[in-house]
Enzyme design. Structure first.
Site, PDB file in Angstrom:
ATOM      1  CE1 TYR A  75      -2.253  -7.084   9.145  1.00  0.00           C
ATOM      2  CE2 TYR A  75      -3.949  -7.757   7.588  1.00  0.00           C
ATOM      3  CZ  TYR A  75      -2.819  -7.022   7.884  1.00  0.00           C
ATOM      4  OH  TYR A  75      -2.227  -6.235   6.924  1.00  0.00           O
ATOM      5  CG  HIS A 102      -1.977  -1.012   1.244  1.00  0.00           C
ATOM      6  ND1 HIS A 102      -2.873  -1.207   0.207  1.00  0.00           N
ATOM      7  CD2 HIS A 102      -2.275  -1.953   2.183  1.00  0.00           C
ATOM      8  CE1 HIS A 102      -3.678  -2.215   0.511  1.00  0.00           C
ATOM      9  NE2 HIS A 102      -3.332  -2.681   1.697  1.00  0.00           N
ATOM     10  CG  HIS A 122      -6.562  -5.196   2.393  1.00  0.00           C
ATOM     11  ND1 HIS A 122      -5.993  -6.078   3.301  1.00  0.00           N
ATOM     12  CD2 HIS A 122      -7.625  -4.635   3.018  1.00  0.00           C
ATOM     13  CE1 HIS A 122      -6.688  -6.040   4.433  1.00  0.00           C
ATOM     14  NE2 HIS A 122      -7.688  -5.180   4.288  1.00  0.00           N
TER      15      HIS A 122
END
Length: 327
Positions: free
Chosen positions: A300, A137, A174
């Site tokens: 995560y 990102h 993502h």
């Protein structure tokens, strides 16, 4: 049995000892857990293990702006209160906190991906693995989504010194927006991202019309998916799309980002992939027999991340791990 491919693996124990802070979902300790499993299954005996160099600021500035790199180098938890304007400008704060040894952490994970790309360029190895990398990102001048330095862009820039075309594939839940944006105007890098679609889901990029621009038009591919997609649907789509992309684009090298937040039960994810389904994508890409750089990414629920990347290390080494170990 040693894999017929020559494989290098990059790891520095210091990367797993940094702490993003209480309640932050990013836990670099998952990298130590992965490494311990790799050792426990004797996978290290089938590949070359390297400690990456710490990327120099000038190397990070191959993509990132020099002032941003310099700020990351300078800022510490004790001094951050003096720099509220810069923190806002560089998007440091809640998602991307300033923590102890932040810059060194960036140097290590970026150094691993740069080293991996150089080893592939010099044809010393067929496959290079850096589970600490994959922070997709980060933008040229700002941090984003737990990512500070975009090691993937730096690795791809390195590969472009030797290859006319590089294919980037992202299976994180993502959107790989930082990598897509970096190469949006060039046809020398094709980016393909499989991810959860939706404005309300980070990073909220509206991706259906994002296909690249100018020379890069049609060289950015997004595959937006709904919650709960399972192994069958995901791997079928993946195989059809990636096979066609490789056939048409004919890349000289592939970079595969294996974010494990696309696994079922992830703290931040919403897909329903098993470790086997996730690893199937790695198998598919490996079969193209092109120079391959593999990184980690999101993930995560620590135990699942460590299991997943260990199984995928096994896949890259043509080594099946004893069945039922990870049930």
């Amino acid at each position: 049995m040693r894999s017929k491919d020559k494989i290098s693996y990059f790891y520095d124990g210091d990367v797993g000892s940094v702490y993003f802070g209480p309640n932050h979902p990013m836990k670099p300790h998952r990298l130590c857990m992965t490494h311990h499993l790799v050792l426990a299954y004797d996978l290290h005996k089938k590949m070359e293990i390297y400690r990456p160099h710490k990327a120099y600021p000038v190397e990070l500035a191959q993509f990132h702006s020099a002032d941003y790199v310099e700020f990351l180098h300078r800022i510490t938890p004790d001094t951050q209160h003096l720099f509220s304007n810069e923190l806002a400008r560089y998007n440091l704060g809640e998602d991307c906190p300033v923590f102890e040894n932040l810059f060194e952490f960036c140097q290590i994970y970026a150094g691993g991906t740069i080293d991996a790309a150089r080893r592939l360029n010099n044809q010393l190895f067929d496959i290079a693995i850096n589970w600490a990398g994959g922070l997709h990102h980060a933008k040229k001048c700002e941090a984003s989504g737990f990512c500070y330095i975009n090691d993937l862009v730096l690795g791809i820039l390195e590969l472009l010194k030797y290859h006319a075309r590089v294919l980037y594939i992202d299976i994180d839940v993502h959107h790989g927006d930082g990598v897509e944006e970096a190469f949006y105007f060039t046809d020398r890098v094709m980016t393909v991202s499989f991810h959860k679609f939706g404005d309300m889901f980070f990073p909220g990029t509206v991706v259906l019309k994002d296909i690249g621009e100018r020379e890069g038009k049609y060289y950015a591919i997004n595959v937006p998916l709904k919650d709960g997609i399972d192994d069958n649907s995901f791997t079928r789509l993946f195989k059809i799309i990636i096979s066609k992309v490789v056939e048409m684009y004919q890349p000289g090298a592939i970079v595969l980002q294996c974010g494990a937040d696309s696994l079922a039960g992830d703290r931040l994810g919403c897909f329903n992939l098993s470790i086997d389904g996730h690893a199937e994508c790695v198998k598919i890409v490996k079969k193209f027999n092109l120079p391959l750089l593999v990184t980690g990414g999101g993930g995560y629920t620590k135990e699942n991340v460590a299991r997943c990347w260990t199984v995928e290390t096994g896949v890259l080494l043509d080594t099946e791990l004893p069945n039922g170990e990870f049930e």
